[in-house]
Design an enzyme around this catalytic site. Structure first.
Site, PDB file in Angstrom:
ATOM      1  N   ASN A  18     -19.527   6.418 -14.448  1.00 10.87           N
ATOM      2  CA  ASN A  18     -19.045   8.022 -13.763  1.00 10.87           C
ATOM      3  C   ASN A  18     -18.182   7.942 -12.148  1.00 10.87           C
ATOM      4  O   ASN A  18     -19.022   7.842 -11.168  1.00 10.87           O
ATOM      5  CB  ASN A  18     -19.728   8.850 -13.844  1.00 10.87           C
ATOM      6  CG  ASN A  18     -19.234  10.364 -13.112  1.00 10.87           C
ATOM      7  OD1 ASN A  18     -17.984  10.236 -13.182  1.00 10.87           O
ATOM      8  ND2 ASN A  18     -20.292  10.508 -13.028  1.00 10.87           N
ATOM      9  N   LYS A  20     -16.358   9.559 -11.057  1.00  8.78           N
ATOM     10  CA  LYS A  20     -15.911  10.977 -10.072  1.00  8.78           C
ATOM     11  C   LYS A  20     -14.148  11.308  -9.585  1.00  8.78           C
ATOM     12  O   LYS A  20     -13.939   9.917 -10.369  1.00  8.78           O
ATOM     13  CB  LYS A  20     -17.100  10.819  -8.989  1.00  8.78           C
ATOM     14  CG  LYS A  20     -18.962  11.353  -9.284  1.00  8.78           C
ATOM     15  CD  LYS A  20     -19.525  11.178  -8.233  1.00  8.78           C
ATOM     16  CE  LYS A  20     -21.451  10.481  -9.396  1.00  8.78           C
ATOM     17  NZ  LYS A  20     -22.067  11.444  -8.581  1.00  8.78           N
ATOM     18  N   HIS A 108     -22.315  17.866 -16.168  1.00 14.10           N
ATOM     19  CA  HIS A 108     -22.673  17.465 -14.403  1.00 14.10           C
ATOM     20  C   HIS A 108     -23.379  18.123 -13.297  1.00 14.10           C
ATOM     21  O   HIS A 108     -22.602  19.262 -13.329  1.00 14.10           O
ATOM     22  CB  HIS A 108     -21.741  16.578 -14.043  1.00 14.10           C
ATOM     23  CG  HIS A 108     -22.527  15.166 -13.172  1.00 14.10           C
ATOM     24  ND1 HIS A 108     -22.639  15.844 -12.115  1.00 14.10           N
ATOM     25  CD2 HIS A 108     -23.032  13.838 -13.068  1.00 14.10           C
ATOM     26  CE1 HIS A 108     -22.634  15.065 -10.993  1.00 14.10           C
ATOM     27  NE2 HIS A 108     -23.009  13.549 -11.996  1.00 14.10           N
ATOM     28  N   GLU A 110     -23.060  17.998 -10.376  1.00 13.60           N
ATOM     29  CA  GLU A 110     -21.567  18.677  -9.616  1.00 13.60           C
ATOM     30  C   GLU A 110     -21.169  19.368 -10.203  1.00 13.60           C
ATOM     31  O   GLU A 110     -19.752  20.643  -8.911  1.00 13.60           O
ATOM     32  CB  GLU A 110     -20.956  16.901  -9.223  1.00 13.60           C
ATOM     33  CG  GLU A 110     -21.513  16.274  -8.151  1.00 13.60           C
ATOM     34  CD  GLU A 110     -21.825  14.757  -7.868  1.00 13.60           C
ATOM     35  OE1 GLU A 110     -19.927  14.678  -8.586  1.00 13.60           O
ATOM     36  OE2 GLU A 110     -22.168  14.211  -7.913  1.00 13.60           O
ATOM     37  N   GLU A 180     -30.618  13.699 -15.024  1.00 18.59           N
ATOM     38  CA  GLU A 180     -30.644  13.313 -13.589  1.00 18.59           C
ATOM     39  C   GLU A 180     -30.878  14.114 -12.481  1.00 18.59           C
ATOM     40  O   GLU A 180     -30.604  15.199 -12.086  1.00 18.59           O
ATOM     41  CB  GLU A 180     -28.713  13.023 -14.198  1.00 18.59           C
ATOM     42  CG  GLU A 180     -28.308  12.201 -14.693  1.00 18.59           C
ATOM     43  CD  GLU A 180     -26.522  11.975 -13.808  1.00 18.59           C
ATOM     44  OE1 GLU A 180     -26.545  10.963 -13.526  1.00 18.59           O
ATOM     45  OE2 GLU A 180     -25.935  13.066 -13.478  1.00 18.59           O
ATOM     46  N   GLY A 186     -26.383  10.288  -5.605  1.00 10.66           N
ATOM     47  CA  GLY A 186     -25.771   9.605  -4.884  1.00 10.66           C
ATOM     48  C   GLY A 186     -26.754   9.634  -3.265  1.00 10.66           C
ATOM     49  O   GLY A 186     -25.676   9.755  -2.163  1.00 10.66           O
ATOM     50  N   SER A 226     -28.958   7.329  -8.434  1.00  7.55           N
ATOM     51  CA  SER A 226     -29.243   5.961  -7.659  1.00  7.55           C
ATOM     52  C   SER A 226     -29.197   4.875  -8.361  1.00  7.55           C
ATOM     53  O   SER A 226     -30.085   3.914  -7.547  1.00  7.55           O
ATOM     54  CB  SER A 226     -30.235   6.211  -6.868  1.00  7.55           C
ATOM     55  OG  SER A 226     -29.641   7.415  -5.584  1.00  7.55           O
TER      56      SER A 226
HETATM   57  P1  PGA Z   1     -25.378   7.503  -8.094  1.00  4.88           P
HETATM   58  O1  PGA Z   1     -24.631   9.403  -9.498  1.00  4.88           O
HETATM   59  O2  PGA Z   1     -25.350   6.672  -9.464  1.00  4.88           O
HETATM   60  O3  PGA Z   1     -24.179   8.002  -7.442  1.00  4.88           O
HETATM   61  O4  PGA Z   1     -26.575   8.686  -8.173  1.00  4.88           O
HETATM   62  C1  PGA Z   1     -25.147   9.565 -10.504  1.00  4.88           C
HETATM   63  C2  PGA Z   1     -24.083  10.439 -11.408  1.00  4.88           C
HETATM   64  O5  PGA Z   1     -23.647  10.734 -10.932  1.00  4.88           O
HETATM   65  O6  PGA Z   1     -23.749  10.782 -12.568  1.00  4.88           O
END
Ligand code: PGA
Length: 269
Positions: A18, A20, A108, A110, A180, A186, A226
């Site tokens: 992903n 983003k 997601h 976000e 998640e 992140g 992460s």
């Molecule tokens: P990250 O994001 O691997 O940067 O922690 C994962 C995600 O939001 O799908």
């Protein structure tokens, strides 16, 4: 599935990158070309890989992937739940399907937290993706606060039920659900393999409740938050973790390939 067991086709592990809001279409071209040069047949013999660039990159990536037969599936990060209409700034699911998109991330954290995507919209978007023959990757997960209060299972149950309730059994069976935990996204602080497995088992039990044991056995559950080349193998070595949803570590070909190879190493028969 345990390490070194033959791959059950119904649960082929899926590693999804992903991006983003990173990489314009020129950067995307370089990244995917680099990935294509590095990916070996062995890497994708037992593992499926999808990449989810921003909307503006999709056509470029599609052309490259098809033209050079790069073995990755095209993915998107979101879409609207309506097929067309006066929705300024939105992208319709049919537009993604026309570009050969196979997987769409739905709900997601976000989108939920920053753009107010509520459970009802997650449910309708999931149905819209299915209506256009694509596979939703339904994201669920708790905040640190909810976890500290012992509310992880209640949050997961609420999100999974709201999204899947009333969906036909065969459609549920083909889904991907990504666990998640928001505190792991992140932050550099991934969930432990045991926590990821516990959540995956819980999600699978919820699916069994909603759609029966067969659907629960075939639904794929990813872990995300992460993930990197160092922890990928340990996470997917868990029997109920069928793949990974990767953010930061999916932006560069070498780092993403480390994740893919970590997973492939666990599934090699
Ligand atoms: P990250 O994001 O691997 O940067 O922690 C994962 C995600 O939001 O799908």
């Amino acid at each position: 599935m345990t390490p070194d067991t033959p791959v059950d086709d119904a649960r082929r592990p899926l590693v999804s990158g992903n991006w983003k809001m990173h990489h314009d279409h020129i950067e995307a071209l370089h990244m995917v070309r680099d990935l294509g040069l590095r990916l070996k047949p062995d890497d994708v013999a037992s593992v499926e890989v999808s990449i989810h660039p921003p909307f503006t990159d999709l056509r470029t990536v599609q052309t490259l992937v098809e033209g050079e037969s790069i073995p990755v599936a095209l993915g998107a990060q979101h879409c609207h739940d309506q097929d067309r209409g006066a929705f300024t700034g939105e992208v319709a699911p049919g537009m993604l399907a026309r570009l050969g998109v196979r997987y769409v991330v739905v709900g997601h954290s976000e989108r939920r937290q920053l753009f107010g995507m509520a459970d009802e919209q997650v449910a309708s978007t999931l149905r819209a993706v299915l209506r256009h023959g694509m596979v939703p990757i339904l994201c669920v997960g708790e905040t640190q606060e909810q976890r500290d209060a012992g509310g992880t299972e209640a949050v997961l149950a609420g999100q999974v039920r709201a999204a899947l309730d009333g969906l036909p059994v065969d459609q549920i069976a083909g889904l991907v659900v990504a666990y998640e935990p928001i505190w792991a996204i992140g932050t550099g602080r991934a969930a432990t393999a045991v926590d990821a497995e516990d959540a995956a088992v819980f999600v699978r039990a919820l699916v069994a409740e909603l759609a029966g044991e067969d659907a629960a056995a075939s639904v794929r559950v990813q872990y995300g938050g992460s993930v990197n080349g160092e922890n990928a193998a340990e996470l997917v070595a868990e029997p109920d973790v069928d793949g990974l949803l990767v953010g930061g570590a999916s932006l560069e070909a070498a780092g993403f390939l480390d994740v893919v190879r970590g997973v492939a190493g666990c599934y090699r028969s």
